[in-house]
Design an enzyme around this catalytic site. Sequence first.
Site, mmCIF file in Angstrom:
data_model
loop_
_atom_site.group_PDB
_atom_site.id
_atom_site.type_symbol
_atom_site.label_atom_id
_atom_site.label_comp_id
_atom_site.label_asym_id
_atom_site.label_seq_id
_atom_site.Cartn_x
_atom_site.Cartn_y
_atom_site.Cartn_z
ATOM 1 N N HIS A 137 0.876 -1.197 0.000
ATOM 2 C CA HIS A 137 0.000 0.000 0.000
ATOM 3 C C HIS A 137 0.903 1.233 0.000
ATOM 4 O O HIS A 137 1.514 1.560 1.013
ATOM 5 C CB HIS A 137 -0.904 0.001 1.235
ATOM 6 C CG HIS A 137 -1.870 1.142 1.250
ATOM 7 N ND1 HIS A 137 -3.223 0.972 1.421
ATOM 8 C CD2 HIS A 137 -1.699 2.491 1.123
ATOM 9 C CE1 HIS A 137 -3.834 2.140 1.399
ATOM 10 N NE2 HIS A 137 -2.920 3.089 1.222
ATOM 11 N N HIS A 157 1.552 5.420 -1.678
ATOM 12 C CA HIS A 157 1.188 6.590 -2.490
ATOM 13 C C HIS A 157 2.463 7.160 -3.101
ATOM 14 O O HIS A 157 3.352 7.609 -2.362
ATOM 15 C CB HIS A 157 0.515 7.654 -1.613
ATOM 16 C CG HIS A 157 -0.764 7.171 -1.009
ATOM 17 N ND1 HIS A 157 -1.980 7.334 -1.619
ATOM 18 C CD2 HIS A 157 -1.003 6.489 0.138
ATOM 19 C CE1 HIS A 157 -2.924 6.791 -0.866
ATOM 20 N NE2 HIS A 157 -2.351 6.259 0.204
ATOM 21 N N ASN A 194 -5.140 7.337 -6.085
ATOM 22 C CA ASN A 194 -5.870 8.572 -5.739
ATOM 23 C C ASN A 194 -5.139 9.835 -6.194
ATOM 24 O O ASN A 194 -4.874 10.740 -5.420
ATOM 25 C CB ASN A 194 -6.212 8.630 -4.240
ATOM 26 C CG ASN A 194 -4.996 8.647 -3.338
ATOM 27 O OD1 ASN A 194 -3.938 8.147 -3.707
ATOM 28 N ND2 ASN A 194 -5.135 9.226 -2.164
ATOM 29 N N LYS A 205 -9.398 -0.357 -5.961
ATOM 30 C CA LYS A 205 -9.464 0.304 -4.649
ATOM 31 C C LYS A 205 -10.808 0.982 -4.427
ATOM 32 O O LYS A 205 -11.253 1.767 -5.266
ATOM 33 C CB LYS A 205 -8.341 1.338 -4.571
ATOM 34 C CG LYS A 205 -8.330 2.184 -3.308
ATOM 35 C CD LYS A 205 -7.778 1.439 -2.115
ATOM 36 C CE LYS A 205 -7.995 2.177 -0.807
ATOM 37 N NZ LYS A 205 -6.828 2.822 -0.281
ATOM 38 N N HIS A 244 -10.590 1.181 1.759
ATOM 39 C CA HIS A 244 -10.337 2.180 2.805
ATOM 40 C C HIS A 244 -11.505 2.010 3.770
ATOM 41 O O HIS A 244 -12.622 2.420 3.462
ATOM 42 C CB HIS A 244 -10.278 3.598 2.221
ATOM 43 C CG HIS A 244 -9.970 4.619 3.274
ATOM 44 N ND1 HIS A 244 -8.759 5.267 3.365
ATOM 45 C CD2 HIS A 244 -10.710 5.070 4.319
ATOM 46 C CE1 HIS A 244 -8.770 6.069 4.413
ATOM 47 N NE2 HIS A 244 -9.950 5.979 5.007
ATOM 48 N N HIS A 290 -4.638 -0.556 5.788
ATOM 49 C CA HIS A 290 -4.173 0.201 6.963
ATOM 50 C C HIS A 290 -5.077 0.039 8.190
ATOM 51 O O HIS A 290 -5.725 0.981 8.638
ATOM 52 C CB HIS A 290 -3.967 1.679 6.647
ATOM 53 C CG HIS A 290 -4.971 2.299 5.714
ATOM 54 N ND1 HIS A 290 -6.313 2.214 5.906
ATOM 55 C CD2 HIS A 290 -4.803 3.001 4.568
ATOM 56 C CE1 HIS A 290 -6.934 2.853 4.926
ATOM 57 N NE2 HIS A 290 -6.040 3.328 4.096
ATOM 58 N N LEU A 319 -5.034 9.193 7.851
ATOM 59 C CA LEU A 319 -6.343 8.529 7.919
ATOM 60 C C LEU A 319 -6.222 7.099 7.438
ATOM 61 O O LEU A 319 -5.571 6.876 6.410
ATOM 62 C CB LEU A 319 -7.368 9.284 7.072
ATOM 63 C CG LEU A 319 -7.814 10.632 7.655
ATOM 64 C CD1 LEU A 319 -8.656 11.399 6.659
ATOM 65 C CD2 LEU A 319 -8.572 10.432 8.969
ATOM 66 N N ASP A 327 1.570 2.632 3.522
ATOM 67 C CA ASP A 327 0.709 3.815 3.371
ATOM 68 C C ASP A 327 1.553 5.082 3.416
ATOM 69 O O ASP A 327 1.079 6.133 3.880
ATOM 70 C CB ASP A 327 -0.407 3.863 4.430
ATOM 71 C CG ASP A 327 -1.541 4.790 4.004
ATOM 72 O OD1 ASP A 327 -1.586 5.182 2.816
ATOM 73 O OD2 ASP A 327 -2.370 5.135 4.854
ATOM 74 N N HIS A 357 3.085 14.633 1.648
ATOM 75 C CA HIS A 357 2.460 15.923 1.309
ATOM 76 C C HIS A 357 3.509 16.994 1.595
ATOM 77 O O HIS A 357 4.266 16.870 2.565
ATOM 78 C CB HIS A 357 1.255 16.213 2.208
ATOM 79 C CG HIS A 357 0.070 15.346 1.949
ATOM 80 N ND1 HIS A 357 -0.807 15.575 0.918
ATOM 81 C CD2 HIS A 357 -0.384 14.243 2.583
ATOM 82 C CE1 HIS A 357 -1.767 14.664 0.937
ATOM 83 N NE2 HIS A 357 -1.528 13.827 1.930
ATOM 84 N N ALA A 375 -4.065 14.765 5.474
ATOM 85 C CA ALA A 375 -3.765 13.481 6.118
ATOM 86 C C ALA A 375 -2.691 12.760 5.316
ATOM 87 O O ALA A 375 -2.770 12.705 4.090
ATOM 88 C CB ALA A 375 -5.031 12.626 6.163
HETATM 89 O O1 DOR Z 1 -3.488 9.544 5.534
HETATM 90 C C1 DOR Z 1 -3.829 9.235 4.404
HETATM 91 N N1 DOR Z 1 -3.244 9.787 3.324
HETATM 92 N N2 DOR Z 1 -4.806 8.351 4.248
HETATM 93 C C2 DOR Z 1 -5.338 8.082 3.045
HETATM 94 O O2 DOR Z 1 -6.240 7.303 2.969
HETATM 95 C C3 DOR Z 1 -4.856 8.807 1.843
HETATM 96 C C4 DOR Z 1 -3.495 9.289 2.021
HETATM 97 C C5 DOR Z 1 -3.077 10.313 0.975
HETATM 98 O O3 DOR Z 1 -3.290 10.067 -0.203
HETATM 99 O O4 DOR Z 1 -2.507 11.330 1.350
HETATM 100 ZN ZN ZN Z 2 -3.287 5.092 1.622
#
Ligand code: DOR
Ligand code: ZN
Length: 356
Positions: free
Chosen positions: A23, A25, A51, A109, A146, A184, A229, A257, A261, A273
Amino acid sequence: MSESQPPISARKRLVLRRPDDWHLHLRDGELLKAVLPATARVFERAIVMPNLVPPVATVDAALAYRERIRKALPRGSAFTPLMTCYLTEETLPETLREGQRRGVFTAAKLYPAGATTNSAAGVSDIHRIHPLLTTMEKIGLPLLVHGEVVDPAVDIFDREAVFIEAVLDPLRKQFPGLRIVFEHLTSAAGVAYVQAQSAHLGATITPHHLIINRNHILVGGIRPHLYCLPIAKRDADRQALRRAATSGDPRFFLGTDSAPHPRSAKECACGCAGIFNAPNALPCLAQVFEEEGALDRLEAFVSAHGAQFYGLPLNKGQLTLHRQDRPAPAPSAVHAGQASLQVFDPGFALYWAVGD
Ligand code: DOR
Ligand code: ZN
């Protein structure tokens, strides 16, 4: 691991089968280029979250994104991105069939609309995607969830437990042959639910949910870089997650996960998040497993259970972890153009390091 190695308690060096991240990003553009090396250095494969804006919801979009990831890889890297399809209420069963047939989609997803970052195009009413779930059950395409409800009346700390009752359990009963990954996992209720189900339900666990509870986020000041999250919960939940991850139960496996950011989007009045842990995920995990007296089970959690759940071959390569006498310096930020990406700070010194 070979039997000639010394007992794990005495070891300064741990040789593991090369891990996978189930998992992740990776983002896009400058961010992708900045964060990918940390993952590619350690992991052989990763399930890449869809996403983006707009979401990766077609075969062509996933092919193009996979190509951008491959181009951003450091020279000589053997890293393989495994792509996922973002499910919307407009997704066609044929898209999933074609994506799987062409070797593009490893999974699909489910984001409940509004649950998290870039989930607005997700699913508001699960019944509307029943034809997709029927297809996925038939063709053996795993569903990644999720697992949080979005009802504003439900407390943020209860959203996972309510999701189990309101969405996941009915889904499991309606589609018993559908392979589902509860992504997660953050709660003792989630752990207990997975343990009570068949092997068709697996769960990823992040390094940070093994390390932090909600006090770490909120006591003594708000720590935006620990906000993700699903949000970290009580310490009893963290302990249940530790027991699950170190238990050797093949239904639990690593999904970092890692979700970078820019600092400016985290440190503001309404911060995003996501925790960026790719650079120190393995050192954090080695330390957790060592604390739990379970270093001999680390390899199964990071390098075997996930591949087995997905029906993929185990990696052939290896990764070496060294236990050093002195702690590593506090994690420094990763830079992406003008943006600075804060790396997860576990709140304790890290003694394990990835070696060559
Ligand atoms: O904390 C998170 N960040 N939870 C998620 O489900 C998405 C992720 C994100 O893409 O930043
Ligand atoms: Zn995630």
